[in-house]
Design a protein around this motif. Structure first.
Motif, PDB file in Angstrom:
ATOM      1  N   ALA A   1     101.135 -61.176  -5.129  1.00  0.00           N
ATOM      2  CA  ALA A   1      99.736 -61.430  -5.492  1.00  0.00           C
ATOM      3  C   ALA A   1      98.800 -60.779  -4.479  1.00  0.00           C
ATOM      4  O   ALA A   1      99.181 -60.514  -3.328  1.00  0.00           O
ATOM      5  N   ILE A   2      97.574 -60.527  -4.902  1.00  0.00           N
ATOM      6  CA  ILE A   2      96.543 -59.940  -4.037  1.00  0.00           C
ATOM      7  C   ILE A   2      95.295 -60.817  -4.136  1.00  0.00           C
ATOM      8  O   ILE A   2      94.798 -61.081  -5.236  1.00  0.00           O
ATOM      9  N   ALA A   3      94.803 -61.281  -2.990  1.00  0.00           N
ATOM     10  CA  ALA A   3      93.594 -62.102  -2.975  1.00  0.00           C
ATOM     11  C   ALA A   3      92.954 -62.027  -1.603  1.00  0.00           C
ATOM     12  O   ALA A   3      93.605 -61.686  -0.605  1.00  0.00           O
ATOM     13  N   GLY A   4      91.670 -62.357  -1.531  1.00  0.00           N
ATOM     14  CA  GLY A   4      91.010 -62.387  -0.235  1.00  0.00           C
ATOM     15  C   GLY A   4      89.515 -62.578  -0.341  1.00  0.00           C
ATOM     16  O   GLY A   4      88.929 -62.587  -1.428  1.00  0.00           O
ATOM     17  N   MET A   5      88.903 -62.726   0.804  1.00  0.00           N
ATOM     18  CA  MET A   5      87.452 -62.898   0.917  1.00  0.00           C
ATOM     19  C   MET A   5      87.031 -62.317   2.253  1.00  0.00           C
ATOM     20  O   MET A   5      87.644 -62.611   3.283  1.00  0.00           O
ATOM     21  N   ALA A   6      85.995 -61.492   2.247  1.00  0.00           N
ATOM     22  CA  ALA A   6      85.645 -60.779   3.471  1.00  0.00           C
ATOM     23  C   ALA A   6      84.139 -60.743   3.707  1.00  0.00           C
ATOM     24  O   ALA A   6      83.372 -60.345   2.829  1.00  0.00           O
ATOM     25  N   ILE A   7      83.752 -61.167   4.887  1.00  0.00           N
ATOM     26  CA  ILE A   7      82.389 -61.007   5.391  1.00  0.00           C
ATOM     27  C   ILE A   7      82.456 -61.206   6.903  1.00  0.00           C
ATOM     28  O   ILE A   7      83.305 -61.944   7.401  1.00  0.00           O
TER      29      ILE A   7
ATOM     30  N   PHE B   1      77.832 -61.293  -2.500  1.00  0.00           N
ATOM     31  CA  PHE B   1      79.253 -60.995  -2.695  1.00  0.00           C
ATOM     32  C   PHE B   1      79.508 -60.169  -3.947  1.00  0.00           C
ATOM     33  O   PHE B   1      79.018 -60.488  -5.033  1.00  0.00           O
ATOM     34  N   GLN B   2      80.278 -59.114  -3.764  1.00  0.00           N
ATOM     35  CA  GLN B   2      80.814 -58.347  -4.880  1.00  0.00           C
ATOM     36  C   GLN B   2      82.184 -58.916  -5.208  1.00  0.00           C
ATOM     37  O   GLN B   2      82.985 -59.169  -4.309  1.00  0.00           O
ATOM     38  N   ARG B   3      82.479 -59.108  -6.493  1.00  0.00           N
ATOM     39  CA  ARG B   3      83.737 -59.728  -6.917  1.00  0.00           C
ATOM     40  C   ARG B   3      84.597 -58.667  -7.599  1.00  0.00           C
ATOM     41  O   ARG B   3      84.096 -57.866  -8.406  1.00  0.00           O
TER      42      ARG B   3
ATOM     43  N   ALA C   1      86.567 -61.181  -3.021  1.00  0.00           N
ATOM     44  CA  ALA C   1      85.112 -61.196  -2.895  1.00  0.00           C
ATOM     45  C   ALA C   1      84.731 -60.623  -1.540  1.00  0.00           C
ATOM     46  O   ALA C   1      85.320 -60.983  -0.524  1.00  0.00           O
ATOM     47  N   ARG C   2      83.764 -59.739  -1.545  1.00  0.00           N
ATOM     48  CA  ARG C   2      83.369 -59.068  -0.303  1.00  0.00           C
ATOM     49  C   ARG C   2      81.849 -58.980  -0.208  1.00  0.00           C
ATOM     50  O   ARG C   2      81.166 -58.705  -1.188  1.00  0.00           O
ATOM     51  N   SER C   3      81.343 -59.207   1.003  1.00  0.00           N
ATOM     52  CA  SER C   3      79.920 -59.053   1.276  1.00  0.00           C
ATOM     53  C   SER C   3      79.736 -58.154   2.487  1.00  0.00           C
ATOM     54  O   SER C   3      80.599 -58.099   3.368  1.00  0.00           O
ATOM     55  N   ILE C   4      78.592 -57.453   2.531  1.00  0.00           N
ATOM     56  CA  ILE C   4      78.252 -56.797   3.786  1.00  0.00           C
ATOM     57  C   ILE C   4      78.032 -57.902   4.821  1.00  0.00           C
ATOM     58  O   ILE C   4      77.785 -59.052   4.469  1.00  0.00           O
ATOM     59  N   PRO C   5      78.147 -57.576   6.099  1.00  0.00           N
ATOM     60  CA  PRO C   5      77.954 -58.607   7.124  1.00  0.00           C
ATOM     61  C   PRO C   5      76.601 -59.297   6.995  1.00  0.00           C
ATOM     62  O   PRO C   5      75.638 -58.755   6.457  1.00  0.00           O
ATOM     63  N   GLY C   6      76.555 -60.519   7.498  1.00  0.00           N
ATOM     64  CA  GLY C   6      75.318 -61.294   7.441  1.00  0.00           C
ATOM     65  C   GLY C   6      75.463 -62.568   8.237  1.00  0.00           C
ATOM     66  O   GLY C   6      76.209 -62.624   9.219  1.00  0.00           O
ATOM     67  N   GLY C   7      74.785 -63.598   7.782  1.00  0.00           N
ATOM     68  CA  GLY C   7      74.901 -64.898   8.422  1.00  0.00           C
ATOM     69  C   GLY C   7      76.034 -65.700   7.811  1.00  0.00           C
ATOM     70  O   GLY C   7      76.853 -65.189   7.042  1.00  0.00           O
TER      71      GLY C   7
ATOM     72  N   ASP D   1      93.755 -60.157   1.942  1.00  0.00           N
ATOM     73  CA  ASP D   1      92.813 -59.130   2.365  1.00  0.00           C
ATOM     74  C   ASP D   1      91.546 -59.808   2.886  1.00  0.00           C
ATOM     75  O   ASP D   1      90.716 -60.286   2.109  1.00  0.00           O
ATOM     76  N   ILE D   2      91.380 -59.844   4.213  1.00  0.00           N
ATOM     77  CA  ILE D   2      90.253 -60.543   4.831  1.00  0.00           C
ATOM     78  C   ILE D   2      89.609 -59.669   5.906  1.00  0.00           C
ATOM     79  O   ILE D   2      90.186 -58.665   6.333  1.00  0.00           O
TER      80      ILE D   2
END
Length: 495
Positions: free
Chosen positions: A11-17, A32-34, A64-70, A104-105
């Motif tokens: 499986a492939i999963a993750g969340m990144a910011i 977040f882009q999904r 789900a991925r976002s550019i850096p932030g708070g 993937d984080i």
């Protein structure tokens, strides 16, 4: 370890910011882009058209991925976590099996109310998939490796370059390590060393020493008998959490070899702790502008480093813009072209949309989220251009006051590539000075610049860590504290 077949199910999963806890920004749904389905498996070259394509059954879950932030809003984090866990549970329903998970984080995600977001996420995932599924994690070297995280992954690696020119290579390596572990039927263990150092990325770039030589040691260590992977995390300096520190992890099947290698890298890191310096020439904003105007070979780049969205800054700090507007050598009609990117302010864009190109406008912009260093700035200028449809920025306006061209966006956007400028009609190559919210220059900007100052400006990712006021990191910590003796850098084996 789970029983494997000739073709393991992965499986492939993750969340990144990357989240600055010193930034008042809160990452919400729009940030977040999904990605899921074939789009998710198609992200990775080794799966899409590489040697791993047919060596496993690839099961995309959710990413789900976002550019850096708070820090991330709790409800947004919980919804993404639930989506991942539900997707994994569906794979296991009705007798379904799972052999591996590629996790993937980024590794420096903060969530309001949590101290260890990635640790919380992998714990929830383990509750679904159980202890026997082999998990391989890929991370940014500016991530943080907590005890909870290292206990719940079987293989872990991170980037070896900063700037991160090996992002996709690292992900492919993590996937390859996972496939090979499943095929061999042997899961490596981890040798973990906590290194009490916390430095900003701008002082630890692998372009320069000592990080260049430190990371150059990895291939030789990785080639040793019994070693699978070696990784050094600089850590993330702009979060105030106990897990924020440097880390070394070596994975392998030979316990003695991995422990020795991890301690070797940890000691090498500690030995050069006082040698880290800024990757670019540091200076004040005033010094940078003077140097930029005097430059005969251009463009001259100025990093507005304290509000770098690429490291977690809000992107709407106006301190630098306010200073630039006070400089007649930049705002006079005959002044050379200076590009200033960017400040986001949705209200300002809504107002500017009511004007025609060429109109004289007067409005306040910025500091709607982070007003600490400076409040909203009054700009009296010409509406130079207006653009719509940027996937990150939404609407974009360029305001011109003399030679100063000010980029105002509807939503947060990092101007870290040449095309970010050219897509709105601004040519960095023709400018005298380019001011952008960034730390070390990304490769494309680094190649374009003919001079550069890393301006030490205020904001949520201030390079002066002591000015930010960490109070929850584990102490003692270099460079915050003096050490009378070498700290314990022995490796802990995590099986």
């Amino acid at each position: 370890m789970a029983e494997t077949t000739a073709r393991p199910r992965i499986a492939i999963a993750g969340m990144a910011i990357e989240s600055s806890t010193f930034s008042p920004h809160r990452a919400g749904e729009r940030d977040f882009q999904r990605v899921e389905g074939d789009e998710l498996t198609g992200r990775y070259d080794a799966i899409r058209n590489g040697e791993l394509t047919d060596r496993a059954e690839w099961l995309p879950v959710y990413y789900a991925r976002s550019i850096p932030g708070g820090a991330v809003l709790p409800e947004v984090y919980e919804s993404i976590k639930q989506r991942i866990c539900d997707g994994l549970a569906a794979l296991l329903a009705d007798g379904g099996t799972l052999d591996g998970l590629f996790f993937d984080i980024h590794g420096a995600m903060s969530v309001v109310g949590l101290d260890d977001a990635e640790g919380d996420l992998i714990t929830a995932i383990r509750d679904v998939i159980g202890p026997d599924v082999v998990v391989s994690a890929s991370m940014d070297l500016h991530g943080n490796v907590s005890r909870t995280l290292i206990e719940n992954v079987d293989l872990i690696t991170c980037y070896r370059l900063a700037p991160h020119e090996d992002t996709w290579e690292t992900r492919d390596r993590a996937i390859r390590n996972l496939v090979e572990a499943l095929e061999s039927g042997t899961t490596p263990h981890r040798a973990w060393v906590r290194v009490p150092i916390l430095l900003p990325g701008e002082k630890t770039s692998t372009r320069v020493e000592p990080a260049k030589s430190l990371y150059a040691r990895i291939p030789e260590i990785e080639a040793r008998q019994g070693v699978t992977d070696a990784a050094i995390w600089i850590g993330y300096a702009w979060a105030d959490e106990p897990r924020c520190h440097a880390t070394v992890v070596v994975t392998g099947v030979d316990e003695a070899a991995t422990a020795a290698a991890a301690e070797e890298l940890g000691q090498a890191f500690w030995a050069v702790r006082d040698d880290f310096e800024f990757v670019g020439p540091p200076g004040t904003l005033d010094d940078a502008v003077v140097a930029g105007l005097a430059a005969t070979d251009t463009p001259y780049f100025i990093s507005d480093s304290g509000d770098n969205p690429g490291a977690g800054g809000t992107g709407d700090v106006t301190w630098t813009l306010a200073q630039l507007l006070q400089k007649p050598e930049l705002t006079a009609d005959d002044a050379p072209v200076t590009l200033c990117a960017s400040v986001f302010d949705k209200g300002a864009l809504d107002l500017l949309r009511t004007h025609a190109i060429g109109d004289e406008v007067s409005l306040e912009v910025g500091a709607r989220i982070d007003s600490g260093p400076h409040g909203p700035v009054r700009v009296d200028a010409v509406l130079h251009s207006l653009h719509e449809g940027d996937v990150d920025a939404g609407g974009v306006a360029v305001l011109r006051k003399g030679g100063l061209h000010i980029v105002v966006t509807e939503f947060r956007k990092a101007y870290h590539a040449i095309t970010d400028f050219t897509s709105i009609g601004l040519d960095p190559a023709s400018a005298q000075i380019v001011v952008t919210k960034i730390g070390y220059l990304e490769p494309e900007l680094y190649a374009a610049m003919r001079g550069w100052t890393l301006a030490l400006t205020p904001g949520g990712v201030d390079q002066d860590l002591e000015r930010l006021g960490h109070h929850r990191i584990l102490r003692p910590m270099h460079p915050f504290d003096a050490f009378d003796s070498t700290p314990d850098l022995s490796a802990e084996i995590v099986r």
